[in-house]
Design a protein around this motif. Structure first.
Motif, PDB file in Angstrom:
ATOM      1  N   ALA A   1       7.552  -3.044   2.173  1.00  0.00           N
ATOM      2  CA  ALA A   1       8.820  -2.371   2.489  1.00  0.00           C
ATOM      3  C   ALA A   1       8.934  -2.022   3.965  1.00  0.00           C
ATOM      4  N   ARG A   2       7.779  -1.654   4.574  1.00  0.00           N
ATOM      5  CA  ARG A   2       7.780  -1.268   5.993  1.00  0.00           C
ATOM      6  C   ARG A   2       7.493  -2.444   6.917  1.00  0.00           C
ATOM      7  N   ASN A   3       7.225  -3.610   6.306  1.00  0.00           N
ATOM      8  CA  ASN A   3       6.882  -4.809   7.059  1.00  0.00           C
ATOM      9  C   ASN A   3       5.693  -4.556   7.998  1.00  0.00           C
ATOM     10  N   VAL A   4       4.669  -3.893   7.449  1.00  0.00           N
ATOM     11  CA  VAL A   4       3.477  -3.551   8.234  1.00  0.00           C
ATOM     12  C   VAL A   4       2.545  -4.759   8.309  1.00  0.00           C
ATOM     13  N   GLN A   5       2.050  -5.047   9.504  1.00  0.00           N
ATOM     14  CA  GLN A   5       1.145  -6.182   9.716  1.00  0.00           C
ATOM     15  C   GLN A   5      -0.287  -5.729  10.024  1.00  0.00           C
ATOM     16  N   GLU A   6      -0.425  -4.559  10.678  1.00  0.00           N
ATOM     17  CA  GLU A   6      -1.745  -4.109  11.144  1.00  0.00           C
ATOM     18  C   GLU A   6      -2.485  -3.366  10.025  1.00  0.00           C
ATOM     19  N   ALA A   7      -3.736  -3.743   9.829  1.00  0.00           N
ATOM     20  CA  ALA A   7      -4.551  -3.123   8.787  1.00  0.00           C
ATOM     21  C   ALA A   7      -4.753  -1.626   9.039  1.00  0.00           C
ATOM     22  N   SER A   8      -4.790  -1.233  10.298  1.00  0.00           N
ATOM     23  CA  SER A   8      -5.043   0.179  10.638  1.00  0.00           C
ATOM     24  C   SER A   8      -3.967   1.111  10.068  1.00  0.00           C
ATOM     25  N   ARG A   9      -2.751   0.579   9.896  1.00  0.00           N
ATOM     26  CA  ARG A   9      -1.651   1.409   9.392  1.00  0.00           C
ATOM     27  C   ARG A   9      -1.715   1.608   7.875  1.00  0.00           C
ATOM     28  N   LEU A  10      -2.585   0.842   7.239  1.00  0.00           N
ATOM     29  CA  LEU A  10      -2.700   0.933   5.789  1.00  0.00           C
ATOM     30  C   LEU A  10      -3.220   2.312   5.363  1.00  0.00           C
ATOM     31  N   LYS A  11      -4.057   2.925   6.222  1.00  0.00           N
ATOM     32  CA  LYS A  11      -4.617   4.244   5.900  1.00  0.00           C
ATOM     33  C   LYS A  11      -3.516   5.284   5.726  1.00  0.00           C
ATOM     34  N   GLU A  12      -2.545   5.230   6.628  1.00  0.00           N
ATOM     35  CA  GLU A  12      -1.451   6.219   6.580  1.00  0.00           C
ATOM     36  C   GLU A  12      -0.573   5.988   5.344  1.00  0.00           C
ATOM     37  N   ILE A  13      -0.349   4.709   4.995  1.00  0.00           N
ATOM     38  CA  ILE A  13       0.438   4.389   3.797  1.00  0.00           C
ATOM     39  C   ILE A  13      -0.319   4.830   2.543  1.00  0.00           C
ATOM     40  N   PHE A  14      -1.639   4.626   2.549  1.00  0.00           N
ATOM     41  CA  PHE A  14      -2.454   5.039   1.403  1.00  0.00           C
ATOM     42  C   PHE A  14      -2.343   6.539   1.177  1.00  0.00           C
ATOM     43  N   GLN A  15      -2.421   7.317   2.247  1.00  0.00           N
ATOM     44  CA  GLN A  15      -2.334   8.775   2.097  1.00  0.00           C
ATOM     45  C   GLN A  15      -0.968   9.184   1.538  1.00  0.00           C
ATOM     46  N   GLU A  16       0.089   8.546   2.029  1.00  0.00           N
ATOM     47  CA  GLU A  16       1.449   8.845   1.539  1.00  0.00           C
ATOM     48  C   GLU A  16       1.559   8.569   0.039  1.00  0.00           C
ATOM     49  N   GLU A  17       1.007   7.432  -0.389  1.00  0.00           N
ATOM     50  CA  GLU A  17       1.102   7.056  -1.808  1.00  0.00           C
ATOM     51  C   GLU A  17       0.223   7.943  -2.686  1.00  0.00           C
ATOM     52  N   LEU A  18      -0.929   8.365  -2.155  1.00  0.00           N
ATOM     53  CA  LEU A  18      -1.797   9.289  -2.883  1.00  0.00           C
ATOM     54  C   LEU A  18      -1.079  10.621  -3.077  1.00  0.00           C
ATOM     55  N   GLU A  19      -0.418  11.083  -2.023  1.00  0.00           N
ATOM     56  CA  GLU A  19       0.345  12.337  -2.093  1.00  0.00           C
ATOM     57  C   GLU A  19       1.486  12.224  -3.103  1.00  0.00           C
ATOM     58  N   TYR A  20       2.127  11.048  -3.130  1.00  0.00           N
ATOM     59  CA  TYR A  20       3.229  10.826  -4.072  1.00  0.00           C
ATOM     60  C   TYR A  20       2.720  10.918  -5.517  1.00  0.00           C
ATOM     61  N   LEU A  21       1.598  10.233  -5.804  1.00  0.00           N
ATOM     62  CA  LEU A  21       1.067  10.215  -7.164  1.00  0.00           C
ATOM     63  C   LEU A  21       0.552  11.586  -7.605  1.00  0.00           C
ATOM     64  N   MET A  22      -0.051  12.312  -6.676  1.00  0.00           N
ATOM     65  CA  MET A  22      -0.618  13.633  -7.017  1.00  0.00           C
ATOM     66  C   MET A  22       0.469  14.700  -7.124  1.00  0.00           C
ATOM     67  N   GLY A  23       1.571  14.514  -6.405  1.00  0.00           N
ATOM     68  CA  GLY A  23       2.661  15.483  -6.430  1.00  0.00           C
ATOM     69  C   GLY A  23       2.312  16.744  -5.646  1.00  0.00           C
ATOM     70  N   GLU A  24       3.235  17.695  -5.644  1.00  0.00           N
ATOM     71  CA  GLU A  24       3.012  18.946  -4.908  1.00  0.00           C
ATOM     72  C   GLU A  24       3.042  20.158  -5.832  1.00  0.00           C
ATOM     73  N   LYS A  25       3.262  19.905  -7.103  1.00  0.00           N
ATOM     74  CA  LYS A  25       3.499  21.002  -8.047  1.00  0.00           C
ATOM     75  C   LYS A  25       2.220  21.774  -8.374  1.00  0.00           C
ATOM     76  N   ILE A  26       2.297  23.095  -8.230  1.00  0.00           N
ATOM     77  CA  ILE A  26       1.227  23.984  -8.679  1.00  0.00           C
ATOM     78  C   ILE A  26       1.648  24.503 -10.055  1.00  0.00           C
TER      79      ILE A  26
END
Length: 309
Positions: free
Chosen positions: A67-92
């Protein structure tokens, strides 16, 4: 040291087996290819995230990269964190309290997970909030269990309802519910025997205790809290399934996150189970059991500070 800093410290081994391994997979690579996704999935499974959650996470990362048309492997870390946050949610998800009288919390789990200690720490936390707490020694199969809960009751300064070793756990629950009412307690914490989840007769006993509590106080128990040991990794998921079939588990307390490399199991519990993680334990101190905050957990996992999280 505040709770967030202690959480961050306790997740050191999990960070090494999880986040740092992901960094190693990505570092030194120029592009993103199928091999990279396969290695990422392998790291997640080894970090006790679980096969199903690992596949789900990698698929989301794959779509995020596209979706972001990312080519560099280094940027994958930031996408991974975003997706982990999405799956875990913010709800207490807080412990549900009964506004019309005593809140009855049944605490279940297999032997050795830290169940009695969790009850003691919960009693301490509720007392700190100004609530009147009563404990019920429903694990009558072991004399040591009754003694251990009594030690916690003395330490915290709360009352305890107990019978002799070998007596009927249902009778303890019955007496405890009536005592909670007559003594105008705010919280009743009911200990239960540490069941081997593959022993059907013990699970039947658990159902019986649940039924007695419900009969003596309509609407109770208001919470059935399953205590899980984080060091067991993916086996914790089996315990969730089996206990949920026996009684209506409403929340999870995950203990022993300190010193384990298997803290990644939190991810699969949150994403695969319909039961919320309500409490986490990170040590022996009275205040080392706290409500589970997914955002804080991820920030601590990544080694961030509270300020720049």
């Amino acid at each position: 040291m505040g709770f967030f800093d202690r959480l961050k410290e306790s997740l050191t081994k999990t960070r090494q087996s999880f986040i740092e391994k992901i960094d190693q997979v990505v570092t030194g690579r120029t592009g993103i290819d199928e091999d990279l996704y396969e290695e990422l999935e392998e790291v997640l499974i080894q970090a006790d995230v679980g096969v199903s959650t690992a596949m789900k996470l990698v698929e989301r990362v794959r779509k995020g990269v596209k979706a972001r048309n990312v080519q560099e492997a280094s940027r994958l870390k930031e996408i991974f964190q975003e997706e982990l946050e999405y799956l875990m949610g913010e709800k207490i998800t807080p412990i549900q309290l009964n506004p019309e009288g005593p809140t009855v919390i049944m605490v279940v789990g297999v032997n050795g997970v830290g169940k009695t200690t969790t009850i003691g720490k919960m009693a301490h936390n509720f007392k700190e909030q100004g609530k009147k707490v009563l404990l019920a020694a429903g694990d009558t199969f072991r004399a040591a269990a009754i003694d251990q809960l009594e030690i916690w009751a003395d330490r915290v300064g709360v009352d305890i309802i107990k019978h002799q070793e070998g007596s009927d756990p249902g009778a303890v629950a019955y007496d405890a519910v009536h005592a909670a009412r007559s003594r105008k307690a705010d919280i009743l914490l009911v200990d239960t025997a540490g069941r081997l989840h593959n022993k059907s007769n013990l699970m039947d006993e658990l159902r019986k205790v649940h039924k007695i509590v419900a009969r003596e106080m309509p609407g109770a128990p208001h919470e059935v809290l399953l205590v899980l040991d984080a060091t067991t990794g993916q086996n914790a998921l089996n315990q969730v399934k089996i206990f949920s079939e026996a009684v209506n588990v409403t929340g999870i307390a995950l203990t022993k996150l300190d010193g384990t490399a298997k803290g990644g199991v939190v991810t699969s519990i949150v994403t695969e189970m319909a039961i919320p993680v309500k409490l986490i334990g990170i040590g022996e101190r009275m205040d080392d059991l706290r409500p589970f905050n997914p955002k804080d957990f991820i920030n601590a996992l990544y080694g961030k500070t509270k300020d720049n999280a």
